[in-house]
Design an enzyme around this catalytic site. Structure first.
Site, PDB file in Angstrom:
ATOM      1  CE1 TYR A 219       0.692   1.680   4.267  1.00 16.34           C
ATOM      2  CE2 TYR A 219       1.062  -0.684   4.392  1.00 16.34           C
ATOM      3  CZ  TYR A 219       1.215   0.578   4.918  1.00 16.34           C
ATOM      4  OH  TYR A 219       1.915   0.764   6.082  1.00 16.34           O
ATOM      5  CG  PHE A 229       0.522   9.537   5.255  1.00 17.87           C
ATOM      6  CD1 PHE A 229       0.218   8.374   5.950  1.00 17.87           C
ATOM      7  CD2 PHE A 229      -0.409  10.044   4.364  1.00 17.87           C
ATOM      8  CE1 PHE A 229      -0.990   7.732   5.758  1.00 17.87           C
ATOM      9  CE2 PHE A 229      -1.628   9.412   4.168  1.00 17.87           C
ATOM     10  CZ  PHE A 229      -1.916   8.239   4.866  1.00 17.87           C
ATOM     11  CG  PHE A 289      -4.584   4.449   1.974  1.00 15.77           C
ATOM     12  CD1 PHE A 289      -3.323   4.110   2.447  1.00 15.77           C
ATOM     13  CD2 PHE A 289      -5.431   5.174   2.789  1.00 15.77           C
ATOM     14  CE1 PHE A 289      -2.923   4.478   3.722  1.00 15.77           C
ATOM     15  CE2 PHE A 289      -5.051   5.542   4.068  1.00 15.77           C
ATOM     16  CZ  PHE A 289      -3.786   5.194   4.537  1.00 15.77           C
TER      17      PHE A 289
END
Length: 299
Positions: A219, A229, A289
């Site tokens: 991911y 992040f 995501f």
């Protein structure tokens, strides 16, 4: 046997018995207790002269002292000589008090640079990269407030700060809501009842995870400004975790993804890290995501 002989023997027995009966009883002798001499125990080692002992104890403690002043007090070995001056009582109490104040101020200055100013700036401006909080004026406010010379009282100053924090929170909500509205217009985007948005990049044909499943995924997570992040791709290793051990948006999406699927998720803040965010994610953040479901891990 003749009678006179028998009488003689009987008489002799009588005399003997009488003699025995008439002897006084022997008194038991009292033995005197033997007092043993005390055993004198000598020490197995000799005493150490006070001078030698005192010096040796100091030397024995020196490794611990070195570790303490380096690790706990932050004294570099280059400044051991300065430390020794203090240890030997070179400075007066007034001088020590002044040095303590200087050290405390220097420590706070370092904390301001490394922690306080970045944290306040992020809360007030929504980003670490924007220098909204001006250090010189921030320190001036600290100093004048501390010395009782500020042009604002503390309550009034707090209201000013809270006004900016509130403004920034509202701007974050607006920016993220606008992003979600635009994202929803993209081709192939679907929306669930909870508000989760997703696009199917590749639909797998494997099993569907359930709440009790443990999954293996690749991911990458981004903020709406494109800041990455978190990324398992960067680490070069897939991640494994329980379906219910992640944010709500992930849990919902994983249970829709057959093994082998790749989805792009657009997760509103109420399905992510909420109004508070975390260390890497600002409050009210919408998260994007890319998720590849590699498999369901046997438990």
């Amino acid at each position: 046997m003749k009678l006179n002989k028998i009488l003689f023997m009987a008489l002799a027995g009588t005399i003997c018995l009488g003699a025995v009966a008439s002897q006084p009883a022997k008194k038991k002798s009292k033995k005197k207790a033997v007092v043993e001499a005390p055993v004198v125990v000598e020490p197995s080692v000799k005493p150490v002269p006070a001078e030698e002992f005192s010096y040796a104890v100091g030397v024995a403690q020196s490794p611990s002292l070195r570790q303490y002043i380096e690790m706990r007090e932050g004294v570099d070995s280059l400044h051991f000589g300065d430390f020794v001056e203090g240890l030997n009582g070179k400075y007066s109490e007034a001088e020590i008090a002044k040095m303590r104040a200087i050290i405390a101020g220097s420590n706070i200055a370092q904390q301001n640079d490394q922690q306080v100013i970045p944290a306040i700036n992020k809360q007030a401006a929504g980003s670490d990269s924007i220098a909204f909080l001006q250090k010189d004026l921030f320190v001036k406010g600290l100093v004048e407030g501390l010395m009782g010379k500020s042009t604002l009282d503390a309550d009034s100053a707090m209201k000013v700060a809270e006004q900016q924090f509130t403004y920034q929170q509202e701007m974050m909500k607006i920016e993220n809501a606008n992003f979600i509205a635009e994202y929803a217009k993209q081709p192939g985007v679907q929306k669930t009842e909870s508000g989760l948005l997703y696009k199917v990049i590749e639909q797998g044909t494997g099993a569907l995870p359930v709440d009790t499943s443990k999954v293996e995924v690749h991911y990458e997570g981004k903020l709406i400004d494109g800041t990455v992040f978190d990324s398992s791709y960067t680490r070069g290793k897939t991640a494994q975790f329980g379906v219910t051990q992640v944010i709500k948006g992930w849990t919902e999406a994983l249970k829709m993804m057959p093994v082998g699927s790749t989805y792009e998720l657009c997760i509103p803040y109420d399905l992510a890290y909420g109004e508070r965010g975390n260390r890497n994610i600002p409050p009210f953040s919408t998260l994007i995501f890319k998720v590849e479901l590699k498999g369901i891990v046997e438990q």
